[in-house]
Design an enzyme around this catalytic site. Structure first.
Site: not given
Ligand code: TPP
Ligand code: TPP
Ligand code: MG
Ligand code: MG
Lengths: 325, 337, 325, 337
Positions: A29, A60, A83, A85-86, A129
């Site tokens: 990602e 994931e 991370f 954690d994920f 995290h």
């Molecule tokens: C399971 C998981 N994968 C990846 C992440 C890392 N991560 C945090 S925010 C994000 C983007 C999320 O996008 P969106 O759902 O569009 O929400 P936005 O941040 O745009 O509000 C990612 C990939 C995470 N927190 N949890």
């Protein structure tokens, strides 16, 4: 020798292997165009293009499953789970799939892949995290588990992981990304399953991993300066395969064992090492084997709280002093 | 009527038809044998039969190229046999003998024969969908012309991995075919009672920009034809397909299931009126295949299964030394030096 | 006292709590109309109806998430994850959510729920349906972990788990479902965090869990008969909270510790207990503490292979004899 | 033109309008303050702002009953403030002070205020969707009249938990509203590049038998109106809704994001032409609200945030003793006796 940061060593390791082997590709990602949230993969997209360095959806399970399916059929993928954690959202792929397919198929299936992930605390990110979960991975038969503490080890062990025929979970410590260190010029490949004595000593052995290694070394230096206690520090580097020879030799020499773990206490890797030592080297021990760990709690966000949670130089120093006195 | 059918079906030649019948019949006999062996206490552990669902495995496998890859569930004997895996190897594995495909280390739920493109059978719902996607990624990446096919049940459409795999496959336009065998039940629970839409796979195709495809999964010709279209689409670089095959499981979910959850008469209805083997046998005759030819196929399949059964029965149990082999790529299990 | 099977005790425990407390409801795959794949919840649907005993889709994340959301807001749900191996597909909810929400919210959120799951080997189901993963759960701060070995304990500890204010992972052993035992009539509630000395002895301590308890007792009896070695067996019953008092008292008395674990070797719960004992009771030990575990491999399906994988009476017996001689 | 708008919007009275503006403005000022505090190095760790997305939080919160439950992501300051949580508590938590909503133990990504129905903010993508479903199950089970609302981003629609939660909610017809804030990006990756359909939430509604609903997420009135319909549907026992709100994140994804991935001019375009606050301010004036009234709201919001900032700055860091409290329900952390 070149001076690289730990994060640059990640990109250098991946680049080295992608240049060498066409079947290595990298998915995750925000890893490609943006170079990763930790900027550990900057430059790879420009160098290798969208076919080999791929931004994925937030999926994931699909990421690890895709890596697995590709690895089974001839590629050597590297997948990033941002991370550690994920890993919980795709744990099935680690615990039940990539780790077991070779055995269940009696050797017909293979999974030469690397899962890179940002592990560990110190960034004030809070409970979801910041975890150190290398012990979760160590508990799963069929995978290999690596956690380097220096830029040189990052590059060398990452290269070794990519070339390994087994699935490797590669834990990068988030709080080490900024550190600098010498990395050999040219191709650099290290060996999985080899621990390193990073500070020789004769009075006690500390076994440490990742961020805990520099802290253990500092604590050891201070114990020497302040009290003339000469502590040997072993950087495990890979939990599986586990280099028990190096650990055992050290314990036989010093007679005392301390482990310094960032994972929360219960069922941490330190417990495993202590249990092996107590079984096999009981009569070599001159006193209790003692674990220094993150307490068995979720991680707090506040900086002052996080700092007293994860083992610090001071805590390592004081605990050893208290026990050895 | 017969005329119309002839016309409708004349795209499939007799040779293919006999292949399709042979494949279905082999699955039927081998699965029945597995059941008998279970009653004799020779099949250990669990086993999940495809009785009544043979046309799907046969139809897809017949449409595959040799280098295509199959990913199966715990209900994967059919798909493994349909790709040409040895019957001894399959029955031997169910009986957990040394002659088994995986020498007894995997068991009934994990049949694997990579030499036939069977890239494993997986027993955690949903996990093999992303793996099939990964195989398709490799094909696209390396410029290979093989397609990945992943078989799964109706109940599997409600788990997260289904959703992630479908989206991922479409985003990268990967050569993978998702085959949902809708046999009306997850284990004992009717699928419609725990699913938001009527057709658990087809009604979700649009969520991934895919066509909604529903076919009669008990008609091997229809399956075969649909499969051909999907393979040629995938091989042309036009991406994945999701195909929902309507069918019915005539056996229990797993070995000891008495099937108490079935409404009265339902099982009988399907067995009598919509059994894929019976239907296909009639079609063969309708299309002028001689009874003798059919009898010949059936006899040779039975012989094959009988001989395989004997061979598997005579195979020893796996030697204890293999307990710790093939955990790691070096052949062993050592986690320490 | 009534004679119940272990599986009947599950249904009895759930029924007792559902009768007592309207906010207890039970969800899972095939658990209601069909009574569960292990027939451990037969009768509940007829007794409590479709509102309180609910068949769910194959959506383990939704199952645990739903249980969590309900528990946060006033219910006390029981959720079944059919085989413990499947906890890997919803591990995020165990490892990152239900375990951490109380801490992250500094006590604002609560999660009084029970996750019941079929754990352990012996059924020839192969690598993805036979695992003992109680050590995965023990490694997570913020949850409680229970694994009973008798019908009475099933009922009493299940009731205690339902009444507990914290999330509990309740491991039922698949190979024990058929055993019979006395269960007290009427309401029966046990206490989490209490181990039991199930066989007193003076020469060594075995700490065991679930299926390993009857095996340890048999091995101990045989050691007594054959060699006059008198081994004390402690049934841990709950890994968290851990009753170290009972374990320590036993080790202080006997001077020797053996753990018998069904989980694969690395980072098993036995390592944790050994590491505590070695730290705190080093000078009470008369020799090495020894772990008897499933080797660190995926589980094979074949009966003859599975039987030599999971610790057997013979293996426990021989290992202890070898060490104590 | 003005006339037409008046007609179109006369379902919302001035009092509600001012409430909606107040809520949006509060979020705007508090989020900007959070950013300033970050630049002063007073906000530790990470933080994810909702600048540009205020209308969604405000519109939904304004339509909620007091007993309704909100489930938020790491980008949850807006939703927490909109429910009436204390500004000191929010800013204090971002600054990891003892006055923070969770005394610094959760941090910016986990804002929780159960006294206002904010049942937590969750930082692992997708996890809180099933939790909201669970809250709705409890409401249905206990006969309560509250509804659960879960806010998430476009990127979240590609993870498995999204799929499981939606199906589950529909199967049991639960009172839960799924609100997708489509701000065009996951972190740095454009959503359309990694999603199989154009509208990541709305184009999937039919996969769960739900209506496809897309609204202008930068128009607080439209959000409020849509929310009202969804709440009344949920409260009548007619089950869940899935609502996709089109919006744009004006800040970086998280604190240190320079936003290099944005095409030239995109950010400016949204800021100038489609900022929810600017738009709403114009609308108020169009609808005859006095400039003085608006100024009054803005001044009081600024004062509130200024005072809260001071209070939070003066709050001590959390005491070390709380490190080990509230791990378990007994208040402590003991895992052994
Ligand atoms: C399971 C998981 N994968 C990846 C992440 C890392 N991560 C945090 S925010 C994000 C983007 C999320 O996008 P969106 O759902 O569009 O929400 P936005 O941040 O745009 O509000 C990612 C990939 C995470 N927190 N949890
Ligand atoms: C993650 C997971 N959850 C539950 C199970 C238990 N289980 C095995 S088969 C099955 C039913 C599957 O139904 P379906 O997908 O329709 O396939 P079928 O068995 O009908 O072929 C279930 C729930 C499992 N193996 N994995
Ligand atoms: Mg089915
Ligand atoms: Mg977004």
């Amino acid at each position: 020798m070149a001076q690289l940061t730990y994060r640059e060593a990640v990109a250098a390791g991946i680049a080295q292997e992608m240049e060498r082997d066409e079947t290595v590709a990298f998915i995750g990602e925000d890893v490609a165009r943006a170079g990763g949230v930790f900027k550990a993969t900057v430059g790879l997209f420009d160098k290798f293009g969208p076919k080999r360095v791929i931004d994925t959806p937030i999926s994931e399970q699909a990421i690890l499953g895709a890596a697995m399916g590709a690895a089974m059929t001839g590629m050597r993928p590297i997948a990033e789970i941002m991370f550690s954690d994920f890993l919980a959202v795709c744990w099935d792929f680690v615990a039940n799939e990539m780790s077991k397919s070779r055995y269940m198929s009696d050797g017909q299936l293979k999974c030469p892949l690397v899962v890179r992930t940002g592990n560990g605390g110190g960034s004030r990110f809070g409970a979801q995290h910041s975890q150190s979960i290398e012990n979760w991975a160590m508990a799963i038969p069929g995978i290999k588990v690596v956690a380097p503490s220096t830029p040189a080890d990052v590059k060398g062990l990452l290269a070794a992981s990519v070339r390994d025929e087994d699935p490797v979970i590669f834990f990068e410590h988030k709080s080490l990304y900024a550190i600098k260190g010498e990395v050999p010029e040219g191709e650099h490949v290290d060996t999985l399953g080899t621990a390193k004595v990073v500070r020789p000593g004769k009075d006690a052995t500390i076994v440490a991993l990742a961020l805990m290694v520099p802290r253990a070394v500092q604590a050891a230096d201070k114990l020497m300066t302040d009290h003339g206690i000469d502590v040997e520090v072993v950087d495990i580097r890979t939990l599986v395969p586990l280099d028990m020879k190096t650990i055992s030799n050290s314990v036989i020499k010093t007679g005392r064992l301390f482990t310094v773990e960032e994972n929360p206490r219960l069922c941490g890797w330190g417990a495993e090492i202590v249990s092996i030592v107590v079984d096999e080297l009981f009569w070599d021990l001159d006193g209790p084997a003692v674990r220094i760990t993150t307490p068995h709690i979720p991680l707090p966000a506040a900086d002052n709280l996080e700092d007293i949670t994860i083992p610090s130089v001071d805590r390592i120093y004081s605990k050893i002093l208290e026990v050895l006195r | 009527m017969a005329k119309k059918k002839t016309l409708k079906n004349n795209d499939i030649d007799e040779k293919k038809r006999l292949e399709l019948y042979n494949s279905q019949y082999l699955i039927r006999v081998a699965e029945q044998r597995a059941y008998d062996l279970f009653l004799e206490n020779l099949v250990k552990g669990t086993s999940h039969l495809s009785l009544g669902q043979e046309a799907i495995a046969a139809g897809f496998a017949t449409a595959m190229q040799e280098n295509d890859k199959s990913f199966c569930t715990y209900r994967g004997h059919a798909h493994t046999l349909a790709r040409g895996a040895s019957v001894v190897g399959v029955l031997g594995e169910l009986m957990q003998r040394d002659c088994g495909l995986m020498r007894g280390k995997g068991g009934s739920m994990h049949l694997t024969d990579t030499s036939k493109g069977v890239m494993g059978s997986y027993a955690i719902i949903g996990a093999h969908l992303p793996m099939a996607v990964g195989s398709a990624w490799r094909a696209q990446y390396m410029g290979h012309d093989d397609v990945a096919t992943v078989f799964f049940g109706d109940g599997t459409t409600n788990i997260g991995a289904f959703h992630e795999a479908l989206n991922y496959a479409v985003v990268y336009k990967l050569p993978v075919i998702f085959v949902c065998e809708n046999n009306n039940y997850m284990e004992y629970t009717p699928i419609e009672s725990i699913t938001a839409v009527k057709n658990p796979a087809a009604d979700r195709a649009s969520a991934y920009g895919l066509d909604s495809i529903i076919i009669d999964g008990n008609d091997a010709d229809e399956v075969y034809r649909t499969a051909q279209v999907a393979y040629s689409k995938a091989r042309s670089g036009d991406g994945p397909s999701l195909i929902e095959c309507k069918t019915y499981r005539q056996s229990g979910h797993s070995r000891a299931d008495p099937g108490a959850y079935r409404p009265d008469g339902e099982l009988d209805h399907w067995k009598k009126n919509n059994d894929p083997i019976t239907r296909y046998r009639s079609r063969l005759i309708e299309f002028g295949v001689k009874q003798k030819t059919i009898d010949g196929i059936e006899a040779s399949v039975k012989k094959l299964v009988d001989e395989a059964t004997e061979e598997a029965k005579n195979s020893p149990v796996p030697p204890e030394e293999i307990l710790t082999t093939n955990v790691y790529a070096n052949g062993g299990w050592a986690w320490r030096n």
